[in-house]
Design a protein around this motif. Structure first.
Motif, PDB file in Angstrom:
ATOM      1  N   SER A 282       0.807  -1.018  -0.194  1.00  0.00           N
ATOM      2  CA  SER A 282      -0.142  -0.545   0.373  1.00  0.00           C
ATOM      3  C   SER A 282       0.956   0.848   0.152  1.00  0.00           C
ATOM      4  O   SER A 282       1.878   1.456   1.057  1.00  0.00           O
ATOM      5  CB  SER A 282      -0.956   0.101   0.762  1.00  0.00           C
ATOM      6  N   VAL A 283       0.317   2.038  -1.106  1.00  0.00           N
ATOM      7  CA  VAL A 283       1.383   3.691  -0.943  1.00  0.00           C
ATOM      8  C   VAL A 283      -0.090   4.607  -1.038  1.00  0.00           C
ATOM      9  O   VAL A 283      -0.612   4.514  -2.032  1.00  0.00           O
ATOM     10  CB  VAL A 283       1.854   3.487  -2.626  1.00  0.00           C
ATOM     11  N   GLU A 284       0.763   5.320   0.372  1.00  0.00           N
ATOM     12  CA  GLU A 284      -0.220   6.423   0.770  1.00  0.00           C
ATOM     13  C   GLU A 284       0.370   7.360  -0.205  1.00  0.00           C
ATOM     14  O   GLU A 284       1.176   7.828  -0.706  1.00  0.00           O
ATOM     15  CB  GLU A 284       0.231   7.438   1.752  1.00  0.00           C
ATOM     16  N   CYS A 285      -1.192   8.543  -0.862  1.00  0.00           N
ATOM     17  CA  CYS A 285      -0.639   8.961  -2.148  1.00  0.00           C
ATOM     18  C   CYS A 285      -0.436  11.186  -1.784  1.00  0.00           C
ATOM     19  O   CYS A 285      -0.456  11.380  -0.577  1.00  0.00           O
ATOM     20  CB  CYS A 285      -2.322   9.710  -2.976  1.00  0.00           C
ATOM     21  N   PRO A 286       0.885  10.741  -3.213  1.00  0.00           N
ATOM     22  CA  PRO A 286       1.079  12.028  -2.354  1.00  0.00           C
ATOM     23  C   PRO A 286       0.268  13.158  -2.855  1.00  0.00           C
ATOM     24  O   PRO A 286      -0.943  13.128  -3.498  1.00  0.00           O
ATOM     25  CB  PRO A 286       2.515  12.306  -3.521  1.00  0.00           C
ATOM     26  N   PRO A 287       0.516  14.546  -2.240  1.00  0.00           N
ATOM     27  CA  PRO A 287       0.078  15.467  -2.909  1.00  0.00           C
ATOM     28  C   PRO A 287      -0.666  15.651  -4.545  1.00  0.00           C
ATOM     29  O   PRO A 287       0.780  15.213  -5.083  1.00  0.00           O
ATOM     30  CB  PRO A 287       1.180  16.583  -2.866  1.00  0.00           C
ATOM     31  N   THR A 288      -1.663  15.768  -4.957  1.00  0.00           N
ATOM     32  CA  THR A 288      -2.305  15.858  -6.289  1.00  0.00           C
ATOM     33  C   THR A 288      -1.790  17.260  -7.604  1.00  0.00           C
ATOM     34  O   THR A 288      -2.051  16.924  -8.372  1.00  0.00           O
ATOM     35  CB  THR A 288      -3.637  15.690  -6.922  1.00  0.00           C
ATOM     36  N   ASP A 289      -2.022  18.476  -6.076  1.00  0.00           N
ATOM     37  CA  ASP A 289      -1.787  19.738  -6.749  1.00  0.00           C
ATOM     38  C   ASP A 289      -0.341  20.581  -7.191  1.00  0.00           C
ATOM     39  O   ASP A 289      -1.047  21.418  -7.240  1.00  0.00           O
ATOM     40  CB  ASP A 289      -3.016  20.328  -5.653  1.00  0.00           C
ATOM     41  N   GLU A 294       5.304  15.329 -10.098  1.00  0.00           N
ATOM     42  CA  GLU A 294       4.514  14.832 -11.593  1.00  0.00           C
ATOM     43  C   GLU A 294       5.097  13.680 -11.426  1.00  0.00           C
ATOM     44  O   GLU A 294       4.831  13.081 -12.027  1.00  0.00           O
ATOM     45  CB  GLU A 294       4.907  15.499 -12.703  1.00  0.00           C
ATOM     46  N   ALA A 295       6.643  13.221 -11.352  1.00  0.00           N
ATOM     47  CA  ALA A 295       7.562  12.586 -11.817  1.00  0.00           C
ATOM     48  C   ALA A 295       7.468  11.459 -11.503  1.00  0.00           C
ATOM     49  O   ALA A 295       7.093   9.923 -11.583  1.00  0.00           O
ATOM     50  CB  ALA A 295       9.498  12.518 -12.197  1.00  0.00           C
ATOM     51  N   VAL A 296       6.783  11.168  -9.742  1.00  0.00           N
ATOM     52  CA  VAL A 296       6.625  10.523  -8.827  1.00  0.00           C
ATOM     53  C   VAL A 296       5.104   9.628  -8.901  1.00  0.00           C
ATOM     54  O   VAL A 296       4.870   8.294  -8.900  1.00  0.00           O
ATOM     55  CB  VAL A 296       6.419  10.876  -7.302  1.00  0.00           C
ATOM     56  N   TRP A 297       4.513  10.837  -9.129  1.00  0.00           N
ATOM     57  CA  TRP A 297       2.984  10.419  -9.528  1.00  0.00           C
ATOM     58  C   TRP A 297       2.933   9.188 -11.247  1.00  0.00           C
ATOM     59  O   TRP A 297       2.246   8.616 -10.752  1.00  0.00           O
ATOM     60  CB  TRP A 297       2.218  11.830 -10.021  1.00  0.00           C
TER      61      TRP A 297
END
Ligand code: TXA
Ligand code: MG
Length: 309
Positions: A282-289, A294-297
């Protein structure tokens, strides 16, 4: 690392064999870019389809120019700002590098890596093709202990340069178009590139068209990766908060530090999941905004992508 290993690596590359090399982004599986036998070995070792082109690594601008047909002005600005470093530029190729390296395309992806060992090899052996040292669609390695044993067997020499500084692959930019086209987000964020060229990058279909390597499923750990808002106490994986068990890794809040820790953390999770019979990471979502993520997402989404679209 000793000089003996470097000398063995040079000899192996000159014989058309493969060497696993450290870079500032991720470890690479290197072979002579001008030898078809070495290029064939790379595709075979990675089980990589030959429609997926390789990055060719060069030691300086003269070597870079020797492999291309056109050198746009914008490439000079980007090279001055980011080379040596985690930036790959796509040009129109000439005939020096066989088209097997470029998957038959008339373009060629070039970068000057920022790692003394890798540069030393290129100076001795000439341009080196090097994809990330992982099996096709799997997790890249940012430190020697995380290398896939099959790839280690396929290489004549492994050069251990310690942990990679960036931990995320290079940013790939096609400089044949105006404005240049961002094909793969990477260690250098788009805003830094746009500040240098004074315009917005295009983002034309790198996913599926121009950069076939940016497969929807990629960077995958051996266990299923699931993105979640928050980790529960029983989840194994990556969190931004205080770990609730020995199977949780606290990740940095800064996007660069997160990127440099990501693959090693996922390799660790894979080992835990294997050892303790767990099915998912499981990986907690990084900031979306925040565009700095961008590269991590990009990597997390591909790592989480399932077989069915
Ligand atoms: O940081 C990196 O770039 C690492 C280190 C080892 O240098 N290398 C790496 O290579 O990530 P690889 O093969 O895993 O990814 C190469 C990317 C793929 O997305 C591929 O499609 C793209 O570069 N690429 C290579 N040649 C291309 C070309 N001629 N045109 C468009 N995209 C290209
Ligand atoms: Mg790769």
């Amino acid at each position: 690392m000793n000089d003996g290993a470097l000398l063995r690596a040079i000899e192996a590359l000159q014989n058309g064999e493969l060497v696993i090399v450290p870079t500032e982004t991720v470890y690479g599986l290197a072979g002579c870019a001008t030898r078809t036998d070495a290029l064939e070995r790379i595709f075979r070792a990675k089980s990589r389809p030959t429609h997926n082109p390789l990055i060719v690594h060069v030691a300086d601008l003269t070597m870079a120019r020797s492999l291309v047909r056109d050198w746009p002005d914008v490439a000079t600005r980007l090279a001055e700002a980011f080379w040596p470093g985690p930036m790959t530029l796509v040009f129109e190729k000439n005939e020096v590098v066989p088209s097997l390296a470029t998957a038959g395309a008339t373009s060629i992806a070039l970068r000057i890596p920022n790692h003394p060992l890798f540069i030393a090899l290129i100076r001795e052996c000439g341009p080196l093709a090097a994809p990330s040292a992982n099996r096709y669609t799997k997790l890249s390695a940012t430190q020697a202990p995380d290398l896939d044993p099959d790839l280690v067997r396929a290489a004549a020499v492994v050069l251990d340069g310690g942990p990679a500084r960036y931990g995320i692959e290079s940013t790939v930019v096609d400089v044949r178009t105006d404005p240049p086209n961002l094909l793969r987000p990477g260690a250098i964020d788009a805003a830094s590139i746009e500040a240098v060229i004074g315009m917005r990058l295009q983002r034309l279909g790198g996913e599926t068209v121009a950069s076939p390597g940016t497969h929807r499923q990629h960077y995958q750990p051996r266990h299923r990766l699931v993105l979640q808002d928050l980790l529960g106490p029983d989840d194994l994986g990556l969190t931004f908060g205080d770990p609730q068990s020995a199977f949780q890794i606290r990740m940095p809040n800064d996007s660069e530090a997160y990127g440099s820790a990501l693959y090693a953390a996922l390799h660790q999770c894979d080992r835990w999941a294997e050892e303790f019979g767990r099915e998912r990471i499981s990986v907690e979502c990084p900031p979306t905004d925040d565009p700095r993520w961008e590269a991590v997402w990009d990597r997390l989404k591909r790592a989480a992508a399932s077989d069915s679209p």
